[in-house]
Design a protein around this motif. Structure first.
Motif, PDB file in Angstrom:
ATOM      1  N   ALA A  64      35.518  18.979  60.149  1.00  0.00           N
ATOM      2  CA  ALA A  64      34.649  18.395  59.121  1.00  0.00           C
ATOM      3  C   ALA A  64      33.213  18.359  59.602  1.00  0.00           C
ATOM      4  CB  ALA A  64      35.125  16.981  58.784  1.00  0.00           C
ATOM      5  N   SER A  65      33.045  18.032  60.866  1.00  0.00           N
ATOM      6  CA  SER A  65      31.702  17.959  61.424  1.00  0.00           C
ATOM      7  C   SER A  65      31.018  19.326  61.366  1.00  0.00           C
ATOM      8  CB  SER A  65      31.773  17.461  62.859  1.00  0.00           C
ATOM      9  OG  SER A  65      30.496  17.226  63.361  1.00  0.00           O
ATOM     10  N   LEU A  82      29.062  14.489  62.717  1.00  0.00           N
ATOM     11  CA  LEU A  82      29.115  14.098  61.300  1.00  0.00           C
ATOM     12  C   LEU A  82      29.084  12.577  61.164  1.00  0.00           C
ATOM     13  CD1 LEU A  82      29.679  14.671  58.255  1.00  0.00           C
ATOM     14  CD2 LEU A  82      32.091  14.664  58.816  1.00  0.00           C
ATOM     15  N   THR A 113      18.541  19.629  53.678  1.00  0.00           N
ATOM     16  CA  THR A 113      17.562  20.324  54.520  1.00  0.00           C
ATOM     17  C   THR A 113      16.928  19.372  55.523  1.00  0.00           C
ATOM     18  OG1 THR A 113      17.089  21.760  52.645  1.00  0.00           O
ATOM     19  CG2 THR A 113      15.536  21.810  54.457  1.00  0.00           C
ATOM     20  N   LEU A 167      12.285  34.049  46.943  1.00  0.00           N
ATOM     21  CA  LEU A 167      12.546  34.462  45.562  1.00  0.00           C
ATOM     22  C   LEU A 167      11.248  34.527  44.764  1.00  0.00           C
ATOM     23  CD1 LEU A 167      14.810  34.620  43.174  1.00  0.00           C
ATOM     24  CD2 LEU A 167      14.096  32.272  42.781  1.00  0.00           C
ATOM     25  N   LEU A 168      10.435  33.472  44.922  1.00  0.00           N
ATOM     26  CA  LEU A 168       9.188  33.389  44.175  1.00  0.00           C
ATOM     27  C   LEU A 168       8.264  34.551  44.522  1.00  0.00           C
ATOM     28  CD1 LEU A 168       7.600  29.897  43.794  1.00  0.00           C
ATOM     29  CD2 LEU A 168       6.293  31.945  43.480  1.00  0.00           C
ATOM     30  N   CYS A 175      24.546  21.670  55.617  1.00  0.00           N
ATOM     31  CA  CYS A 175      23.131  21.326  55.761  1.00  0.00           C
ATOM     32  C   CYS A 175      22.303  22.585  56.032  1.00  0.00           C
ATOM     33  CB  CYS A 175      22.934  20.321  56.889  1.00  0.00           C
ATOM     34  SG  CYS A 175      23.518  18.685  56.472  1.00  0.00           S
ATOM     35  N   GLY A 176      22.853  23.474  56.858  1.00  0.00           N
ATOM     36  CA  GLY A 176      22.153  24.726  57.129  1.00  0.00           C
ATOM     37  C   GLY A 176      21.987  25.532  55.850  1.00  0.00           C
ATOM     38  N   LEU A 217       5.371  26.470  50.547  1.00  0.00           N
ATOM     39  CA  LEU A 217       6.042  26.159  49.285  1.00  0.00           C
ATOM     40  C   LEU A 217       5.365  24.964  48.605  1.00  0.00           C
ATOM     41  CD1 LEU A 217       8.537  27.256  47.786  1.00  0.00           C
ATOM     42  CD2 LEU A 217       9.855  25.407  48.780  1.00  0.00           C
ATOM     43  N   PHE A 229      19.336  18.692  58.256  1.00  0.00           N
ATOM     44  CA  PHE A 229      19.463  19.853  59.135  1.00  0.00           C
ATOM     45  C   PHE A 229      18.270  19.947  60.086  1.00  0.00           C
ATOM     46  CE2 PHE A 229      18.846  24.339  60.193  1.00  0.00           C
ATOM     47  CZ  PHE A 229      20.099  24.654  60.687  1.00  0.00           C
ATOM     48  N   VAL A 285      13.877  29.747  48.017  1.00  0.00           N
ATOM     49  CA  VAL A 285      13.046  29.537  46.828  1.00  0.00           C
ATOM     50  C   VAL A 285      11.709  30.253  47.001  1.00  0.00           C
ATOM     51  CG1 VAL A 285      11.739  27.834  45.510  1.00  0.00           C
ATOM     52  CG2 VAL A 285      14.078  27.332  46.193  1.00  0.00           C
ATOM     53  N   LEU A 286      11.142  30.090  48.201  1.00  0.00           N
ATOM     54  CA  LEU A 286       9.854  30.727  48.487  1.00  0.00           C
ATOM     55  C   LEU A 286       9.984  32.247  48.456  1.00  0.00           C
ATOM     56  CD1 LEU A 286       6.900  30.264  49.405  1.00  0.00           C
ATOM     57  CD2 LEU A 286       7.717  30.475  51.734  1.00  0.00           C
ATOM     58  N   PHE A 299      30.014  20.192  57.827  1.00  0.00           N
ATOM     59  CA  PHE A 299      28.817  19.476  57.395  1.00  0.00           C
ATOM     60  C   PHE A 299      27.563  20.174  57.923  1.00  0.00           C
ATOM     61  CE2 PHE A 299      25.678  16.025  57.951  1.00  0.00           C
ATOM     62  CZ  PHE A 299      25.553  15.675  56.617  1.00  0.00           C
ATOM     63  N   ALA A 300      27.657  20.601  59.183  1.00  0.00           N
ATOM     64  CA  ALA A 300      26.503  21.303  59.768  1.00  0.00           C
ATOM     65  C   ALA A 300      26.197  22.565  58.975  1.00  0.00           C
ATOM     66  CB  ALA A 300      26.790  21.646  61.222  1.00  0.00           C
ATOM     67  N   LEU A 308      18.685  27.628  51.344  1.00  0.00           N
ATOM     68  CA  LEU A 308      18.383  27.569  49.911  1.00  0.00           C
ATOM     69  C   LEU A 308      16.919  27.189  49.681  1.00  0.00           C
ATOM     70  CD1 LEU A 308      20.623  28.113  47.876  1.00  0.00           C
ATOM     71  CD2 LEU A 308      20.720  25.665  47.402  1.00  0.00           C
ATOM     72  N   SER A 309      16.453  26.168  50.403  1.00  0.00           N
ATOM     73  CA  SER A 309      15.062  25.719  50.236  1.00  0.00           C
ATOM     74  C   SER A 309      14.097  26.846  50.542  1.00  0.00           C
ATOM     75  CB  SER A 309      14.758  24.542  51.170  1.00  0.00           C
ATOM     76  OG  SER A 309      15.654  23.505  50.959  1.00  0.00           O
ATOM     77  N   VAL A 310      14.354  27.531  51.664  1.00  0.00           N
ATOM     78  CA  VAL A 310      13.430  28.594  52.057  1.00  0.00           C
ATOM     79  C   VAL A 310      13.533  29.778  51.102  1.00  0.00           C
ATOM     80  CG1 VAL A 310      12.876  30.241  53.885  1.00  0.00           C
ATOM     81  CG2 VAL A 310      13.427  27.882  54.460  1.00  0.00           C
ATOM     82  N   CYS A 336      21.732  24.347  52.816  1.00  0.00           N
ATOM     83  CA  CYS A 336      20.657  23.722  52.036  1.00  0.00           C
ATOM     84  C   CYS A 336      19.299  24.230  52.506  1.00  0.00           C
ATOM     85  CB  CYS A 336      20.691  22.196  52.205  1.00  0.00           C
ATOM     86  SG  CYS A 336      22.019  21.412  51.314  1.00  0.00           S
ATOM     87  N   THR A 337      19.140  24.328  53.838  1.00  0.00           N
ATOM     88  CA  THR A 337      17.865  24.786  54.388  1.00  0.00           C
ATOM     89  C   THR A 337      17.582  26.217  53.955  1.00  0.00           C
ATOM     90  OG1 THR A 337      18.346  23.403  56.273  1.00  0.00           O
ATOM     91  CG2 THR A 337      16.520  24.937  56.507  1.00  0.00           C
TER      92      THR A 337
END
Lengths: 292, 310
Positions: free
Chosen positions: A16-17, B204, B107, A37-38, A24-25, B130, B110, A34-35, A20-21, A30-32, A27-28
């Motif tokens: 599980a740990s 976690l 994020t 993609l744009l 979170c990775g 961004l 992380f 966006v840039l 989770f890592a 995904l955030s980057v 998500c990061t």
């Protein structure tokens, strides 16, 4: 023994740990992305429309003949006015708050006020500009009215960043200067400002790049979207600006205008990113030079 | 050594001391004036919004304005109920929060708990870029990229809809959430983490059970600040969400936010002094009060967080 029992009780704890890592990775990423993609989207749409003609033509009713010359020059004038007004007032206010004002209710009030102003939506500044500069002061929809409105938008950011740079100067420098008999202004002018200047400049550049991208306040004061001249009188002539021009093109239903809008965005982003890069270089060069 | 020479001149020209004293006083007042500009700005905002709004409320009752369910000041018959605009704003703010909060928090966790310094050094400047991208660019992205995707996924979706706006405004407020949340997560003392590890907790357990709860108030503040930005967001929403003030919670319908309405009126040729013209001040006042509240609460929480760990 104890340990193995513990892991028996929670057989999936490690798994599980790790999950989770990974989450979170993800998500990061995904955030980057966006840039990415744009930038990719803008470049793939706008690259073909980008040319010397595009930079030096007036806007037109036909997408393929449209250019951004008037918007580019309008933005240049606006930033000039904004910088000329916001930098002295912003840095002055920061110096007052950090070096002159004793800790008091008055200072706290000003400080809270600035923090809140930084959170006011830019369109509200546009309405203020409309009421104050365009109507009350009769500046109409001129470059000056636009520049002053943008000044109000960025002033809180200029003040806050300049304050931070002044605060970063060790107080021993001040004490040494005062101990040698320097007056307050001598201390500020000869000791603090030279050291804090790179930080202040960085903040100023970032604030101006924010002003360069703002369209909402300019739309609210009624800036024109279709201008086929460059302003010759800052107090009377109408103007256009890059973000307004992009907004107008994006708002058109025809695909052709979207491509021109993308080309306009590329120009805007190139200017913004080079300003950002300049700020980063300033910050890094000077932070290495000064060692206490 | 400039300060030495300055002192020398001061001593040498003690006759000019009075001149220096006067100079210092003048400077003091000039700098004070600079700081006062910020106060004047606030007073200016409040006055301009109030004066025009009061004129507006002479013709339209406050009750009708706040509880009316129809907003059509530019068409006959005119209706001045702000609820549809409020609803549109709420829909965009809530939707963008749904998009941005999970991704942003993930994020932030992380970057603060897992990423190596190298990855952090790469990702953080990218997020700064961004954050610096103008909102009109996000509006473009909504029109050209997001809108066709939503249209192909949901046949019933209108061309411009609230979901478009939610997605791009969510992207826009991501950097705000990430950078603020990461700051508070990193300011959680190391000793708390080490104590949890010593008790046999996994990474976690430490992150979700100890670090995030310890930073919770700061994280909440970052959410509030981001939502305040979403409420005040203008150009992207104007381009993405359409221009139909509507009392709906369906994200696939075209709506209008308070900010987009102000833009719509500003773009037309509504003559100054008319009732239609004054609506933007009444809407602006509502918007101002709303964002101010969100910001004040967030600032208050953040100032308490700073006291806690400093």
């Amino acid at each position: 023994m104890n340990l193995s029992q513990h892991s028996k009780g929670r057989p999936y704890a490690k798994f599980a740990s790790s999950c989770f890592a990974v989450l979170c990775g993800f998500c990061t990423v995904l955030s980057v992305s966006v840039l990415v993609l744009l930038l990719w989207n803008v470049c793939s749409y706008g690259w073909s429309s980008l040319s010397w003609d595009f930079l030096t033509s007036w806007p037109s009713r036909f997408a393929d003949k449209s250019g951004i010359w008037s918007a580019l020059i309008g933005s240049l004038y606006l930033i000039g006015v904004t910088a000329a007004v916001s930098v002295p007032i912003g840095v002055g206010a920061a110096i007052y708050l950090e070096e002159y004002a004793p800790p008091s209710r008055w200072r706290t009030l000003v400080q809270i006020n600035i923090a809140n102003l930084a959170g006011v939506p830019s369109i509200v500044y546009g309405i203020l500009g409309l009421g104050l500069f365009v109507r009350m002061m009769q500046l109409n929809r001129s470059v000056i009215a636009g520049g002053l409105t943008l000044t109000l938008v960025v002033l809180p950011i200029v003040i806050l960043s300049a304050q931070e740079s002044l605060r970063a100067v060790p107080s021993t420098i001040r004490q040494a200067s005062y101990a040698l008999g320097a007056t307050r202004w001598q201390t500020i002018w000869h000791q603090l400002l030279p050291v804090a200047l790179p930080g202040i400049m960085t903040g100023v550049i970032l604030s101006l790049s924010r002003a360069l991208g703002e369209a909402a306040p300019l739309v609210a004061i009624g800036a024109a979207t279709y201008v086929r001249f460059t302003p010759s009188n800052l107090f009377t002539d109408e103007f256009s600006a890059l973000p307004i021009q992009i907004f107008n093109w994006t708002d058109q239903p025809q695909k052709g205008f979207h491509e021109v809008a993308a080309a306009g965005i590329i120009v805007l982003l190139i200017v913004l990113i080079s300003m950002n890069a300049l700020a980063v270089i300033l910050r890094q060069r000077f932070s290495k030079k000064i060692r206490w | 050594m400039p300060s030495l020479s300055a002192t020398e001149t001061l001593i040498a020209s003690s006759g000019r001391r009075s001149f220096r004293a006067v100079f210092e006083i003048i400077l003091h007042s000039v700098l004070l004036l600079c700081a006062v500009v910020s106060i004047i700005t606030t007073v200016g905002i409040v006055l301009v919004l109030l004066i025009e709004s009061l004129q507006f409320f002479r013709d339209v009752s406050v009750w009708e304005f706040l509880t009316g369910t129809k907003w059509s000041p530019l068409l006959k018959p005119q209706h001045f109920g702000i609820l549809p605009l409020f609803c549109g704003t709420f829909l965009v703010a809530a939707g963008s929060a749904v998009v941005a909060i999970p991704i942003g928090l993930g994020t932030a966790v992380f970057l603060s708990e897992y990423a190596s310094p190298l990855i952090r050094d790469i990702v953080k400047p990218l997020l700064e870029v961004l954050a610096g991208i103008p909102s009109v660019v996000y509006g473009y992205l909504a029109v050209v990229f997001v809108s066709p995707i939503i249209k192909s996924l949901f046949a019933s979706a209108e061309l411009f809809n609230a979901a478009n706006a939610c997605i791009v405004v969510g992207f826009m407020i991501l950097p705000t959430i990430i950078s603020l949340s990461e700051d508070v997560l990193r300011s959680v003392p190391r000793s708390l983490r080490e104590a949890a590890y010593a008790l046999g907790a996994t990474k976690l357990d430490v992150t979700v059970g100890v670090v995030v709860p310890a930073a919770m108030s700061g994280i909440m503040a970052s959410f509030l600040l981001a939502i305040a930005r979403a409420v005040g967001e203008t150009m992207a929403v104007t381009l993405a969400a359409g221009a139909t003030p509507k009392l709906t919670l369906n994200p696939l319908e075209s709506i209008q936010t308070m900010t987009a309405y102000i833009v719509q009126v500003s773009q037309g040729d509504t003559p100054a002094g008319t009732l239609e013209y004054r609506t933007i001040f009444a809407v602006g006042l509502t918007l101002f009060i709303f964002t101010l509240l969100l910001n004040v609460i967030a600032q208050w929480i953040l100032s308490r967080v700073r006291e806690k760990y400093e």
